[in-house]
Motif scaffolding. Structure first.
Motif, PDB file in Angstrom:
ATOM      1  N   GLN A 262      13.273   2.166  -5.957  1.00  0.00           N
ATOM      2  CA  GLN A 262      13.622   2.056  -4.543  1.00  0.00           C
ATOM      3  C   GLN A 262      12.394   1.778  -3.690  1.00  0.00           C
ATOM      4  OE1 GLN A 262      15.314   5.713  -3.145  1.00  0.00           O
ATOM      5  NE2 GLN A 262      13.527   6.958  -3.689  1.00  0.00           N
ATOM      6  N   HIS A 263      11.228   2.278  -4.128  1.00  0.00           N
ATOM      7  CA  HIS A 263       9.993   1.990  -3.409  1.00  0.00           C
ATOM      8  C   HIS A 263       9.555   0.541  -3.656  1.00  0.00           C
ATOM      9  CE1 HIS A 263       8.922   6.554  -3.487  1.00  0.00           C
ATOM     10  NE2 HIS A 263       9.711   6.235  -2.475  1.00  0.00           N
TER      11      HIS A 263
ATOM     12  N   VAL B 123       0.845  -1.200   0.000  1.00  0.00           N
ATOM     13  CA  VAL B 123       0.000   0.000   0.000  1.00  0.00           C
ATOM     14  C   VAL B 123       0.879   1.249   0.000  1.00  0.00           C
ATOM     15  CG1 VAL B 123      -1.655   1.356   1.352  1.00  0.00           C
ATOM     16  CG2 VAL B 123      -1.973  -1.115   1.113  1.00  0.00           C
ATOM     17  N   TYR B 124       1.967   1.223   0.755  1.00  0.00           N
ATOM     18  CA  TYR B 124       2.899   2.351   0.794  1.00  0.00           C
ATOM     19  C   TYR B 124       3.453   2.633  -0.605  1.00  0.00           C
ATOM     20  CZ  TYR B 124       7.202   4.962   1.738  1.00  0.00           C
ATOM     21  OH  TYR B 124       8.212   5.900   1.725  1.00  0.00           O
ATOM     22  N   VAL B 125       3.826   1.579  -1.323  1.00  0.00           N
ATOM     23  CA  VAL B 125       4.352   1.745  -2.681  1.00  0.00           C
ATOM     24  C   VAL B 125       3.314   2.408  -3.583  1.00  0.00           C
ATOM     25  CG1 VAL B 125       5.161   0.533  -4.741  1.00  0.00           C
ATOM     26  CG2 VAL B 125       5.951  -0.188  -2.482  1.00  0.00           C
ATOM     27  N   VAL B 126       2.074   1.968  -3.466  1.00  0.00           N
ATOM     28  CA  VAL B 126       1.001   2.539  -4.288  1.00  0.00           C
ATOM     29  C   VAL B 126       0.793   4.008  -3.960  1.00  0.00           C
ATOM     30  CG1 VAL B 126      -1.492   2.471  -4.729  1.00  0.00           C
ATOM     31  CG2 VAL B 126      -0.170   0.338  -4.659  1.00  0.00           C
ATOM     32  N   VAL B 127       0.733   4.327  -2.673  1.00  0.00           N
ATOM     33  CA  VAL B 127       0.487   5.715  -2.252  1.00  0.00           C
ATOM     34  C   VAL B 127       1.625   6.626  -2.701  1.00  0.00           C
ATOM     35  CG1 VAL B 127       0.265   7.240  -0.254  1.00  0.00           C
ATOM     36  CG2 VAL B 127      -0.960   5.050  -0.303  1.00  0.00           C
TER      37      VAL B 127
ATOM     38  N   TRP C  20       1.814  -6.642 -13.504  1.00  0.00           N
ATOM     39  CA  TRP C  20       1.392  -5.767 -14.596  1.00  0.00           C
ATOM     40  C   TRP C  20       1.408  -4.300 -14.167  1.00  0.00           C
ATOM     41  CZ3 TRP C  20       1.707  -7.763 -19.090  1.00  0.00           C
ATOM     42  CH2 TRP C  20       1.329  -9.081 -19.344  1.00  0.00           C
ATOM     43  N   LEU C  21       1.051  -4.039 -12.927  1.00  0.00           N
ATOM     44  CA  LEU C  21       0.934  -2.657 -12.457  1.00  0.00           C
ATOM     45  C   LEU C  21       2.287  -1.992 -12.270  1.00  0.00           C
ATOM     46  CD1 LEU C  21      -0.965  -0.406 -11.265  1.00  0.00           C
ATOM     47  CD2 LEU C  21      -0.437  -1.400  -9.016  1.00  0.00           C
ATOM     48  N   ILE C  22       3.208  -2.673 -11.591  1.00  0.00           N
ATOM     49  CA  ILE C  22       4.464  -2.043 -11.182  1.00  0.00           C
ATOM     50  C   ILE C  22       5.602  -2.322 -12.157  1.00  0.00           C
ATOM     51  CG2 ILE C  22       6.173  -1.911  -9.320  1.00  0.00           C
ATOM     52  CD1 ILE C  22       3.941  -2.560  -7.354  1.00  0.00           C
ATOM     53  N   ARG C  23       5.647  -3.519 -12.709  1.00  0.00           N
ATOM     54  CA  ARG C  23       6.674  -3.920 -13.680  1.00  0.00           C
ATOM     55  C   ARG C  23       8.089  -3.892 -13.095  1.00  0.00           C
ATOM     56  NH1 ARG C  23       4.311  -3.760 -18.909  1.00  0.00           N
ATOM     57  NH2 ARG C  23       2.071  -3.884 -18.552  1.00  0.00           N
ATOM     58  N   SER C  24       8.219  -4.278 -11.849  1.00  0.00           N
ATOM     59  CA  SER C  24       9.536  -4.427 -11.236  1.00  0.00           C
ATOM     60  C   SER C  24       9.906  -5.905 -11.262  1.00  0.00           C
ATOM     61  CB  SER C  24       9.533  -3.916  -9.792  1.00  0.00           C
ATOM     62  OG  SER C  24      10.684  -4.360  -9.097  1.00  0.00           O
ATOM     63  N   ARG C  25      11.017  -6.235 -11.903  1.00  0.00           N
ATOM     64  CA  ARG C  25      11.404  -7.637 -12.036  1.00  0.00           C
ATOM     65  C   ARG C  25      11.644  -8.281 -10.668  1.00  0.00           C
ATOM     66  NH1 ARG C  25      16.298  -9.055 -15.955  1.00  0.00           N
ATOM     67  NH2 ARG C  25      14.737  -8.214 -17.408  1.00  0.00           N
ATOM     68  N   VAL C  26      12.398  -7.575  -9.812  1.00  0.00           N
ATOM     69  CA  VAL C  26      12.725  -8.128  -8.496  1.00  0.00           C
ATOM     70  C   VAL C  26      11.453  -8.337  -7.667  1.00  0.00           C
ATOM     71  CG1 VAL C  26      13.934  -7.709  -6.322  1.00  0.00           C
ATOM     72  CG2 VAL C  26      15.039  -7.144  -8.491  1.00  0.00           C
ATOM     73  N   LEU C  27      10.576  -7.333  -7.642  1.00  0.00           N
ATOM     74  CA  LEU C  27       9.343  -7.449  -6.868  1.00  0.00           C
ATOM     75  C   LEU C  27       8.445  -8.543  -7.439  1.00  0.00           C
ATOM     76  CD1 LEU C  27       7.453  -6.533  -4.636  1.00  0.00           C
ATOM     77  CD2 LEU C  27       6.606  -4.731  -6.170  1.00  0.00           C
TER      78      LEU C  27
END
Length: 231
Positions: free
Chosen positions: A204-205, A43-47, A127-134
């Motif tokens: 970083q988020h 949620v923090y990442v989204v906000v 699909w939303l964030i597209r961070s490979r590591v996450l």
């Protein structure tokens, strides 16, 4: 040999152990409240990466829709209709299933809401964030939850597989719905800096939930060590 017979054999191959340590780790990781810090981090990442409250509420609403379509409908409709016994309650193999701390789950287990819920969120956030590591971390998180359900003897591998497939469908479908709602604001975005993902989330988020997952795993291991010491 039928697929149902194979399903039962595979379940017995991965179910339980004689390890108090591993029993404790699994019980901690399969408990929903254990992952509250992860949900808070997401949620923090989204906000932090949304330019309006409207966008925050839409994303959180989509995440809740994933949970509803993937898990709630399963619990309310699919499990009672299919009525397939959980392994721990199955008259055929129930006595052969290793039970941990008396936990057997509800009566029916097809398909796994743990698998569908976690994987739908993992796919939607991919699909939303597209961070490979996450994305890799979230898929691993979902698979760990799947493993715990088989270890505890409350789901067959078939329950897990169908749950993962349904979760993938739900996560992708909800993303398409979100993309359609936000198409105008998403279209101009073209982030090429290594500091951002392709959809504009700060890298970083996006790394924060990964760190939270690692700390959660350490917590589960330390708690298991303490359980062994006092046992």
């Amino acid at each position: 040999m039928s697929l149902i017979d194979l399903d039962k054999q595979w379940l017995l191959a991965v179910n339980g152990s004689d390890s108090v340590f591993l029993d404790s780790v699994v019980k901690t990781l399969t408990t929903a409240t254990t992952w509250i810090p992860l949900y808070v981090a997401l949620v923090y990442v989204v906000v932090k990466n949304s330019d309006s409250l409207r966008k925050v509420f839409i994303i959180l609403g989509c995440a809740l829709l994933c949970v509803f379509l993937a898990g709630s409908l399963d619990d309310m409709i699919v499990k009672p209709l299919v009525a397939r016994w959980r392994p721990a309650r199955d008259p055929d193999i129930g006595l052969s299933v290793d039970i941990v701390n008396g936990y057997r789950g509800g009566r029916f287990g097809f398909f796994s809401a743990h698998a569908s819920n976690t994987f739908s969120l993992a796919v939607f956030l991919f699909w939303l964030i597209r961070s490979r590591v996450l994305s890799i971390a979230l898929v691993a998180w979902s698979l760990v939850n799947c493993w715990t359900r088989m270890y505890l003897g409350v789901h067959y591998p078939g329950d897990i597989l169908v749950g993962l497939l349904w979760g993938a469908v739900v996560g992708t479908g909800v993303w398409m719905l979100y993309n359609r709602m936000e198409r105008q604001s998403l279209a101009p975005a073209n982030y090429i800096s290594s500091q951002y993902t392709k959809t504009g989330f700060q890298q970083q988020h996006a790394d924060i939930p990964v760190a939270v997952m690692l700390f959660t795993l350490v917590y589960a291991l330390l708690r298991a060590c303490f359980t062994v010491l006092i046992d």
